[in-house]
Design an enzyme around this catalytic site. Sequence first.
Site, PDB file in Angstrom:
ATOM      1  N   ASN A 106       0.840  -1.193  -0.073  1.00 43.90           N
ATOM      2  CA  ASN A 106       0.008   0.025  -0.216  1.00 43.90           C
ATOM      3  C   ASN A 106       0.885   1.149  -0.116  1.00 43.90           C
ATOM      4  OD1 ASN A 106      -2.486  -1.397   0.127  1.00 43.90           O
ATOM      5  ND2 ASN A 106      -2.528  -1.162   2.516  1.00 43.90           N
ATOM      6  N   GLY A 126       1.142  -1.371   4.005  1.00 43.10           N
ATOM      7  CA  GLY A 126       0.575  -2.558   3.706  1.00 43.10           C
ATOM      8  C   GLY A 126       0.888  -3.792   4.467  1.00 43.10           C
ATOM      9  N   GLY A 132       1.357  -6.733   4.159  1.00 45.63           N
ATOM     10  CA  GLY A 132       2.260  -7.727   3.483  1.00 45.63           C
ATOM     11  C   GLY A 132       3.798  -7.169   3.292  1.00 45.63           C
ATOM     12  N   ASN A 147       5.088  -4.474   5.066  1.00 40.87           N
ATOM     13  CA  ASN A 147       5.558  -4.203   6.250  1.00 40.87           C
ATOM     14  C   ASN A 147       6.178  -5.697   6.782  1.00 40.87           C
ATOM     15  OD1 ASN A 147       4.471  -1.728   6.186  1.00 40.87           O
ATOM     16  ND2 ASN A 147       2.815  -1.932   7.435  1.00 40.87           N
ATOM     17  N   THR A 194       0.925   1.804  14.418  1.00 42.68           N
ATOM     18  CA  THR A 194       0.640   1.363  13.203  1.00 42.68           C
ATOM     19  C   THR A 194       1.782   0.365  12.781  1.00 42.68           C
ATOM     20  OG1 THR A 194      -0.254   3.436  12.737  1.00 42.68           O
ATOM     21  CG2 THR A 194      -0.216   1.753  11.134  1.00 42.68           C
ATOM     22  N   GLY A 207       2.130  -4.829  14.684  1.00 43.76           N
ATOM     23  CA  GLY A 207       1.861  -6.300  14.434  1.00 43.76           C
ATOM     24  C   GLY A 207       2.494  -6.893  13.338  1.00 43.76           C
ATOM     25  N   ASP A 208       2.753  -6.216  12.296  1.00 40.04           N
ATOM     26  CA  ASP A 208       3.600  -6.554  11.114  1.00 40.04           C
ATOM     27  C   ASP A 208       5.198  -6.699  11.313  1.00 40.04           C
ATOM     28  OD1 ASP A 208       1.170  -6.160   9.726  1.00 40.04           O
ATOM     29  OD2 ASP A 208       1.475  -4.005   9.161  1.00 40.04           O
ATOM     30  N   GLY A 236       5.180   6.095  11.603  1.00 34.86           N
ATOM     31  CA  GLY A 236       5.272   5.618  10.407  1.00 34.86           C
ATOM     32  C   GLY A 236       4.978   4.306  10.249  1.00 34.86           C
TER      33      GLY A 236
HETATM   34  O1  RIB Z   1      -0.795  -2.911   9.676  1.00 32.91           O
HETATM   35  C1  RIB Z   1      -0.712  -1.596   9.125  1.00 32.91           C
HETATM   36  C2  RIB Z   1      -0.883  -1.433   8.018  1.00 32.91           C
HETATM   37  O2  RIB Z   1      -2.351  -2.047   7.602  1.00 32.91           O
HETATM   38  C3  RIB Z   1      -0.778  -0.142   7.329  1.00 32.91           C
HETATM   39  O3  RIB Z   1       0.759  -0.209   6.809  1.00 32.91           O
HETATM   40  C4  RIB Z   1      -1.567  -0.173   6.018  1.00 32.91           C
HETATM   41  O4  RIB Z   1      -1.341  -0.035   4.765  1.00 32.91           O
HETATM   42  C5  RIB Z   1      -2.658  -1.084   6.411  1.00 32.91           C
HETATM   43  O5  RIB Z   1      -2.481  -2.418   5.477  1.00 32.91           O
END
Ligand code: RIB
Length: 294
Positions: free
Chosen positions: A9, A37, A39, A41, A232, A235-236, A271
Site C-alpha cells: 500500500n 500494507g 504484507g 511491512n 501502526t 503487529g506486522d 510511520g
Molecule cells: O498494519 C498496518 C498496515 O495496515 C498499514 O501499513 C496499512 O497499509 C494497512 O495495510
Amino acid sequence: MIFNLGSINIDHIYNVPHFPAPGETLLSDSYSKGLGGKGANQSIAIARAGGQVVHIGAIGGDALWTREILAEAGADIAGIAVLKSATGHAIINVDAKGENNIVLYDGANVLVSEGQISAALASAKAGDWFLLQNEVNNGPFAAKLARAKGLKVAYVAAPFEVGKVKNMMPFVDLLSVNEGEAAMVCEALGVSEDEIPVEKLLITRGSAGITYRDGASRYTQAAFEVEPVDTTGAGDTFMGYFMAQLDAGKAPQEALRMAAAAAALKVTKKGTAGAIPLLEDVAGFIRSSPPKSS
Ligand code: RIB
C-alpha cells in the site's frame, strides 16, 4: 526462505489530535506518505531481521517506488506484478496516544493471479515458509499450493473476517490472531482455544503479552514497555521478525523475544514500513531494556 503473498500500500498518515467524529472536519497536525500494507511491512521486517523473503503481490504503475523500497531492504521483488490498476492505499489517522484507525483501498492487491502465484512458488522448496494475510486475493489457492509443495503456511488473519479464517484453516500450520479474534474462531468452529486445529497458534493479548502454542509446548512473552508514539505496523513488525527467526531455526522463546522487542521499538517511531527497526537496533534495545517478565 519465506514466500510472502502480501499487500503493498501507499500509506497516507495523518497525525491528529483526536479521531474525527461523524460529520467533523479536522485539521491534521502533520502528514507523511510512505510504503505500507501488512504484507509489505512484514517483508521489510523479515529482511531487516536478516531473513530471506520473496514478496508476491501487485501494484500499479503509479507507485513503482514501493517495489524499490522493498528491494533496497533486501526482499526479492521478482514476484511483484505491475498491473493496469491503482496501487492499494491506506488512509491512516494516528491520535495523540499513538493509536490508529485505518481506511483501505485494495486496488491491485486483490488482482494477484493464480498464474503469478504458481510462477513465484516455482523455486520454493519443502520446509520453506509461506506467509499471507487477508489484504490480498487468492489466499486459499496459494496456501493450498504451498502446502502441496511441502511449505509450512503461516496465516495472519488480518484484517479479520471469520469466514476467511474458516476457509483457510485446512491449509494453515501457524495461525496468528488477537485474543478477541481467537474467541470468534472458537465460536465459529465450536472448539476451545486449545482445540483450534493448527499446529502453531500465536495469540496477541494486549497488555498480557503474547502466547504461543507449538504442538504440546506453550510459551508466553511479555510486552516490552515503551512510550507509544505510533502503534501502526507493530503487529506486522512482530510477525516479520518472528517468521525470520523461526525460518532461521531459532527456538520459539528466542523468536518471540526478538519479535516483541522489534514491535516495541517500532511503536516508538512514527510511520509504517519506514519505521521498522534494523536487527542491530533490536539487539541493542533488548540489551538495554529487558521485559518485565516472560
Ligand atoms: O498494519 C498496518 C498496515 O495496515 C498499514 O501499513 C496499512 O497499509 C494497512 O495495510
